[in-house]
Write an enzyme that holds these catalytic residues in place. Structure first.
Site, short mmCIF file in Angstrom:
data_model
loop_
_atom_site.label_atom_id
_atom_site.label_comp_id
_atom_site.label_asym_id
_atom_site.label_seq_id
_atom_site.Cartn_x
_atom_site.Cartn_y
_atom_site.Cartn_z
N GLY A 36 -17.57 10.06 -0.51
CA GLY A 36 -17.13 10.19 -1.90
C GLY A 36 -16.78 8.96 -3.25
O GLY A 36 -18.13 8.61 -2.18
N HIS A 42 0.48 -1.35 0.18
CA HIS A 42 0.14 -0.13 -0.31
C HIS A 42 0.58 1.30 0.17
O HIS A 42 2.07 0.98 0.84
CB HIS A 42 -0.62 -0.15 1.16
#
Length: 301
Positions: A258, A105
């Site tokens: 979002g 990540h």
């Protein structure tokens, strides 16, 4: 404040990382979707699925704006209440097929909140971390040596500070264990002026492929069986738990309205939970817990 240079860098970073990952795939390519957010802004979502090397890899660029910050942003910064905001960044998560290749990540981001008659409040954040299922000391050293090199031009103490922050941040409190072997994590960075902070964010972003690609190259051809695959799926559950319970970016994205598909892109395509699982004593699986899921100075191993 003009953020054009940041936006250009982030979109370039997204493209370069996608290109580096596609080099491993004989036929699969990233599928791109451009989207707009009703409240302001939008983004570019790129996802590669069902590849020979990557079961799922997502690399997102987003720039969202709004008239009011969500609760996750103002809880610890009440001075931001009532300000307009812009938040932009690149965020990626890579879930490989082979259990010997770690999940990875990374993200880099910039945030600015403004209101008439007041100085803007801005900061940079980001980092990268590694989540192995089967650990290798040399991979851990390489990962952290690359992280240290990214920090070195900005002060001798920077790597140690952000390495410790990463260990603390990516910790599953309910499991009493870290998510992986860490890396770098920084947030609220505005010390030393805009140009220096922007340069540091770029150094971190540009270092991700230098850290991750050599590990993929070493581990992608290692043979594995159903036992390793099932353990990988079990350990992916920890990744899901962290992202849905603790991750600030996930919470900010959802609370700010979002795009849900892009926010949850980080989740693996397959995962399993098992009640009361304990690894067999002396096994490779047990070694993950005993050797790799403990805060370690990998530069001295």
């Amino acid at each position: 404040m003009d953020t054009t240079a940041i936006e250009q860098y982030l979109q370039s970073l997204q493209s370069s990382i996608c290109g580096s990952l596609e080099n491993f795939e004989p036929s699969q390519r990233f599928q791109e979707e451009r989207w707009e957010r009703e409240e302001g802004g939008g983004g570019i979502t790129r996802v590669l699925a069902d590849g020979a090397v990557f079961e799922k890899a997502g690399v997102n660029y987003s720039l969202v704006s709004g008239q009011q910050l969500p609760a996750s942003a103002t809880a610890h910064r009440p001075e931001l209440a009532g300000r307009q905001f812009r938040a932009m960044g690149v965020s990626l998560v890579i879930h490989p097929v082979n259990p010997y290749v770690p999940t990875s990540h990374a993200n880099v981001r910039f945030f600015i909140a403004e209101k008439p008659g007041a100085d803007p409040v801005w900061w940079f954040g980001g980092g990268f971390d590694l989540t192995p299922y089967y650990g290798f000391d040399e991979d851990c050293r390489h990962w952290h040596e690359t992280a240290r090199s990214a920090c070195a031009p900005f002060g001798e103490e920077v790597y140690g500070r952000y390495k410790a922050w990463c260990d603390d941040y990516f910790y599953l409190k309910h499991r009493k264990e870290p998510r992986g072997i860490g890396g770098l994590f920084f947030d609220d960075l505005n010390e030393g002026g805009f140009e220096r902070c922007f340069a540091f964010m770029q150094s971190v972003g540009d270092s991700f492929c230098k850290a991750y690609v050599p590990i993929i190259e070493k581990r992608v051809t290692l043979p594995y069986g159903e036992r390793q695959r099932q353990f990988q799926l079990y350990r992916r559950g920890r990744y899901v738990e962290f992202n849905l319970v603790f991750d600030r970016g996930t919470l900010f994205g959802l609370q700010s309205g979002g795009r849900t598909e892009s926010i949850l892109m980080s989740l693996p395509p397959l995962v399993r939970w098992e009640y009361g699982y304990q690894p067999e004593a002396g096994s490779e699986e047990a070694r993950l817990y005993e050797r790799y899921l403990k805060p370690t100075n990998w530069l001295e191993v």
